[in-house]
Design a protein around this motif. Sequence first.
Motif, PDB file in Angstrom:
ATOM      1  N   GLY A 174      11.091   9.659 -14.023  1.00 55.29           N
ATOM      2  CA  GLY A 174       9.645   9.570 -13.900  1.00 55.29           C
ATOM      3  C   GLY A 174       9.212   9.127 -12.515  1.00 55.29           C
ATOM      4  N   ILE A 175       9.932   8.162 -11.949  1.00 56.04           N
ATOM      5  CA  ILE A 175       9.603   7.678 -10.602  1.00 56.04           C
ATOM      6  C   ILE A 175       9.856   8.772  -9.567  1.00 56.04           C
ATOM      7  CG2 ILE A 175      10.227   6.025  -8.799  1.00 56.04           C
ATOM      8  CD1 ILE A 175      10.761   4.007 -11.071  1.00 56.04           C
ATOM      9  N   PHE A 176      10.999   9.464  -9.674  1.00 55.79           N
ATOM     10  CA  PHE A 176      11.298  10.544  -8.736  1.00 55.79           C
ATOM     11  C   PHE A 176      10.265  11.663  -8.841  1.00 55.79           C
ATOM     12  CE2 PHE A 176      15.912   9.101  -8.980  1.00 55.79           C
ATOM     13  CZ  PHE A 176      15.818   8.406  -7.789  1.00 55.79           C
ATOM     14  N   LYS A 177       9.839  11.944 -10.053  1.00 49.71           N
ATOM     15  CA  LYS A 177       8.821  12.982 -10.235  1.00 49.71           C
ATOM     16  C   LYS A 177       7.517  12.578  -9.559  1.00 49.71           C
ATOM     17  CE  LYS A 177       6.681  15.882 -13.712  1.00 49.71           C
ATOM     18  NZ  LYS A 177       6.631  16.233 -15.126  1.00 49.71           N
ATOM     19  N   LEU A 178       7.128  11.304  -9.682  1.00 49.01           N
ATOM     20  CA  LEU A 178       5.922  10.821  -9.009  1.00 49.01           C
ATOM     21  C   LEU A 178       6.033  10.963  -7.492  1.00 49.01           C
ATOM     22  CD1 LEU A 178       4.944   7.561 -10.922  1.00 49.01           C
ATOM     23  CD2 LEU A 178       3.575   9.624 -10.693  1.00 49.01           C
ATOM     24  N   VAL A 179       7.195  10.590  -6.939  1.00 45.87           N
ATOM     25  CA  VAL A 179       7.402  10.677  -5.488  1.00 45.87           C
ATOM     26  C   VAL A 179       7.338  12.134  -5.034  1.00 45.87           C
ATOM     27  CG1 VAL A 179       9.066  10.313  -3.623  1.00 45.87           C
ATOM     28  CG2 VAL A 179       8.684   8.524  -5.322  1.00 45.87           C
ATOM     29  N   LEU A 180       8.038  13.013  -5.728  1.00 52.46           N
ATOM     30  CA  LEU A 180       8.041  14.429  -5.348  1.00 52.46           C
ATOM     31  C   LEU A 180       6.659  15.055  -5.487  1.00 52.46           C
ATOM     32  CD1 LEU A 180      11.452  15.537  -6.859  1.00 52.46           C
ATOM     33  CD2 LEU A 180      10.887  15.210  -4.442  1.00 52.46           C
ATOM     34  N   THR A 181       5.930  14.677  -6.526  1.00 56.97           N
ATOM     35  CA  THR A 181       4.571  15.190  -6.706  1.00 56.97           C
ATOM     36  C   THR A 181       3.671  14.721  -5.566  1.00 56.97           C
ATOM     37  OG1 THR A 181       4.842  15.255  -9.106  1.00 56.97           O
ATOM     38  CG2 THR A 181       2.577  15.216  -8.265  1.00 56.97           C
ATOM     39  N   ALA A 182       3.798  13.456  -5.180  1.00 60.86           N
ATOM     40  CA  ALA A 182       2.999  12.928  -4.066  1.00 60.86           C
ATOM     41  C   ALA A 182       3.361  13.632  -2.761  1.00 60.86           C
ATOM     42  CB  ALA A 182       3.215  11.423  -3.936  1.00 60.86           C
ATOM     43  N   MET A 183       4.646  13.900  -2.555  1.00 57.76           N
ATOM     44  CA  MET A 183       5.065  14.607  -1.338  1.00 57.76           C
ATOM     45  C   MET A 183       4.481  16.018  -1.304  1.00 57.76           C
ATOM     46  SD  MET A 183       9.030  13.325  -1.096  1.00 57.76           S
ATOM     47  CE  MET A 183       9.483  14.478   0.179  1.00 57.76           C
ATOM     48  N   ARG A 184       4.566  16.714  -2.417  1.00 61.37           N
ATOM     49  CA  ARG A 184       4.039  18.084  -2.478  1.00 61.37           C
ATOM     50  C   ARG A 184       2.535  18.091  -2.249  1.00 61.37           C
ATOM     51  NH1 ARG A 184       5.331  23.226  -5.300  1.00 61.37           N
ATOM     52  NH2 ARG A 184       7.395  22.384  -5.118  1.00 61.37           N
ATOM     53  N   GLN A 185       1.814  17.170  -2.877  1.00 60.46           N
ATOM     54  CA  GLN A 185       0.363  17.094  -2.729  1.00 60.46           C
ATOM     55  C   GLN A 185      -0.015  16.840  -1.271  1.00 60.46           C
ATOM     56  OE1 GLN A 185      -1.481  14.092  -5.152  1.00 60.46           O
ATOM     57  NE2 GLN A 185      -3.478  14.387  -4.225  1.00 60.46           N
ATOM     58  N   THR A 186       0.681  15.917  -0.622  1.00 60.17           N
ATOM     59  CA  THR A 186       0.391  15.606   0.775  1.00 60.17           C
ATOM     60  C   THR A 186       0.694  16.806   1.668  1.00 60.17           C
ATOM     61  OG1 THR A 186       0.841  13.266   0.411  1.00 60.17           O
ATOM     62  CG2 THR A 186       0.926  14.049   2.687  1.00 60.17           C
ATOM     63  N   MET A 187       1.816  17.467   1.438  1.00 57.38           N
ATOM     64  CA  MET A 187       2.153  18.647   2.242  1.00 57.38           C
ATOM     65  C   MET A 187       1.100  19.741   2.074  1.00 57.38           C
ATOM     66  SD  MET A 187       4.850  17.797   3.879  1.00 57.38           S
ATOM     67  CE  MET A 187       5.561  19.299   4.489  1.00 57.38           C
ATOM     68  N   ASN A 188       0.627  19.937   0.848  1.00 56.93           N
ATOM     69  CA  ASN A 188      -0.421  20.935   0.617  1.00 56.93           C
ATOM     70  C   ASN A 188      -1.719  20.545   1.316  1.00 56.93           C
ATOM     71  OD1 ASN A 188       1.160  22.686  -0.896  1.00 56.93           O
ATOM     72  ND2 ASN A 188       0.639  21.686  -2.828  1.00 56.93           N
ATOM     73  N   GLU A 189      -2.077  19.255   1.286  1.00 59.78           N
ATOM     74  CA  GLU A 189      -3.283  18.787   1.961  1.00 59.78           C
ATOM     75  C   GLU A 189      -3.204  19.010   3.467  1.00 59.78           C
ATOM     76  OE1 GLU A 189      -3.809  14.707   0.907  1.00 59.78           O
ATOM     77  OE2 GLU A 189      -4.290  15.157  -1.182  1.00 59.78           O
ATOM     78  N   LEU A 190      -1.994  18.961   4.004  1.00 59.67           N
ATOM     79  CA  LEU A 190      -1.805  19.131   5.441  1.00 59.67           C
ATOM     80  C   LEU A 190      -1.690  20.597   5.842  1.00 59.67           C
ATOM     81  CD1 LEU A 190       0.688  16.228   6.127  1.00 59.67           C
ATOM     82  CD2 LEU A 190      -1.756  16.300   6.551  1.00 59.67           C
ATOM     83  N   GLY A 191      -1.709  21.487   4.865  1.00 70.59           N
ATOM     84  CA  GLY A 191      -1.653  22.908   5.180  1.00 70.59           C
ATOM     85  C   GLY A 191      -0.251  23.472   5.271  1.00 70.59           C
ATOM     86  N   PHE A 192       0.750  22.743   4.789  1.00 66.03           N
ATOM     87  CA  PHE A 192       2.101  23.261   4.751  1.00 66.03           C
ATOM     88  C   PHE A 192       2.283  24.017   3.444  1.00 66.03           C
ATOM     89  CE2 PHE A 192       2.463  19.775   7.677  1.00 66.03           C
ATOM     90  CZ  PHE A 192       3.376  20.213   8.620  1.00 66.03           C
ATOM     91  N   ALA A 193       2.916  25.184   3.509  1.00 58.72           N
ATOM     92  CA  ALA A 193       3.166  25.952   2.288  1.00 58.72           C
ATOM     93  C   ALA A 193       4.336  25.330   1.549  1.00 58.72           C
ATOM     94  CB  ALA A 193       3.469  27.404   2.645  1.00 58.72           C
ATOM     95  N   THR A 194       4.172  25.102   0.267  1.00 56.12           N
ATOM     96  CA  THR A 194       5.266  24.597  -0.551  1.00 56.12           C
ATOM     97  C   THR A 194       5.371  25.463  -1.801  1.00 56.12           C
ATOM     98  OG1 THR A 194       3.858  23.033  -1.723  1.00 56.12           O
ATOM     99  CG2 THR A 194       4.978  22.204   0.222  1.00 56.12           C
ATOM    100  N   SER A 195       6.590  25.667  -2.222  1.00 50.18           N
ATOM    101  CA  SER A 195       6.815  26.370  -3.487  1.00 50.18           C
ATOM    102  C   SER A 195       8.080  25.810  -4.093  1.00 50.18           C
ATOM    103  CB  SER A 195       6.954  27.879  -3.246  1.00 50.18           C
ATOM    104  OG  SER A 195       8.070  28.137  -2.415  1.00 50.18           O
ATOM    105  N   ALA A 196       8.233  25.976  -5.380  1.00 53.95           N
ATOM    106  CA  ALA A 196       9.390  25.417  -6.074  1.00 53.95           C
ATOM    107  C   ALA A 196      10.682  25.977  -5.481  1.00 53.95           C
ATOM    108  CB  ALA A 196       9.309  25.745  -7.560  1.00 53.95           C
ATOM    109  N   GLY A 197      11.587  25.073  -5.133  1.00 55.49           N
ATOM    110  CA  GLY A 197      12.897  25.477  -4.629  1.00 55.49           C
ATOM    111  C   GLY A 197      12.903  25.895  -3.170  1.00 55.49           C
ATOM    112  N   ALA A 198      11.762  25.821  -2.479  1.00 52.12           N
ATOM    113  CA  ALA A 198      11.717  26.246  -1.078  1.00 52.12           C
ATOM    114  C   ALA A 198      11.344  25.061  -0.208  1.00 52.12           C
ATOM    115  CB  ALA A 198      10.684  27.355  -0.897  1.00 52.12           C
ATOM    116  N   ALA A 199      11.884  25.057   0.978  1.00 52.24           N
ATOM    117  CA  ALA A 199      11.546  24.001   1.942  1.00 52.24           C
ATOM    118  C   ALA A 199      10.155  24.257   2.492  1.00 52.24           C
ATOM    119  CB  ALA A 199      12.577  23.975   3.068  1.00 52.24           C
ATOM    120  N   ALA A 200       9.476  23.191   2.811  1.00 55.95           N
ATOM    121  CA  ALA A 200       8.140  23.325   3.405  1.00 55.95           C
ATOM    122  C   ALA A 200       8.251  23.852   4.818  1.00 55.95           C
ATOM    123  CB  ALA A 200       7.437  21.968   3.394  1.00 55.95           C
ATOM    124  N   SER A 201       7.315  24.692   5.191  1.00 59.71           N
ATOM    125  CA  SER A 201       7.294  25.191   6.552  1.00 59.71           C
ATOM    126  C   SER A 201       5.877  25.174   7.069  1.00 59.71           C
ATOM    127  CB  SER A 201       7.855  26.620   6.588  1.00 59.71           C
ATOM    128  OG  SER A 201       7.070  27.461   5.760  1.00 59.71           O
TER     129      SER A 201
END
Length: 122
Positions: free
Chosen positions: A94-121
């Motif tokens: 549950g904690i890891f899921k919260l951290v990963l969700t927060a990371m994905r949300q922040t990356m999306n807010e910054l305009g980085f493309a994220t998708s499941a299983g892919a590195a952000a670019s």
Amino acid sequence: MKRIAQSDLFAAGRPVLGWNFVGREQELRVLRGSLLAGRPVGLFGLRKVGKTSLLMSLRDQWLRDANADGAVVHAVPIHVDLLAVSFAEPNLDGIFKLVLTAMRQTMNELGFATSAGAAASP
């Protein structure tokens, strides 16, 4: 007896941002310097002392600097609300899921493309 203002100091509220964030320049400089030097940092404190506001201000400062200078953003603070985790039964998933969700949300807010299983670019 008259009261000028009344508020619940323990009620959940929004972080203090922008012009309302004042008097924490030294903490902001120390935090930024430590992170840019590669030193891990943890912010701990009682509720409502400004931990989230400090992180959000640092994030905003880095993004302003990067946008103004065309510089690279080396790190971005994320916010994980640990009050959302039940500590009655320890659950690292549950904690890891919260951290990963927060990371994905922040990356999306910054305009980085994220998708499941892919590195952000960028």
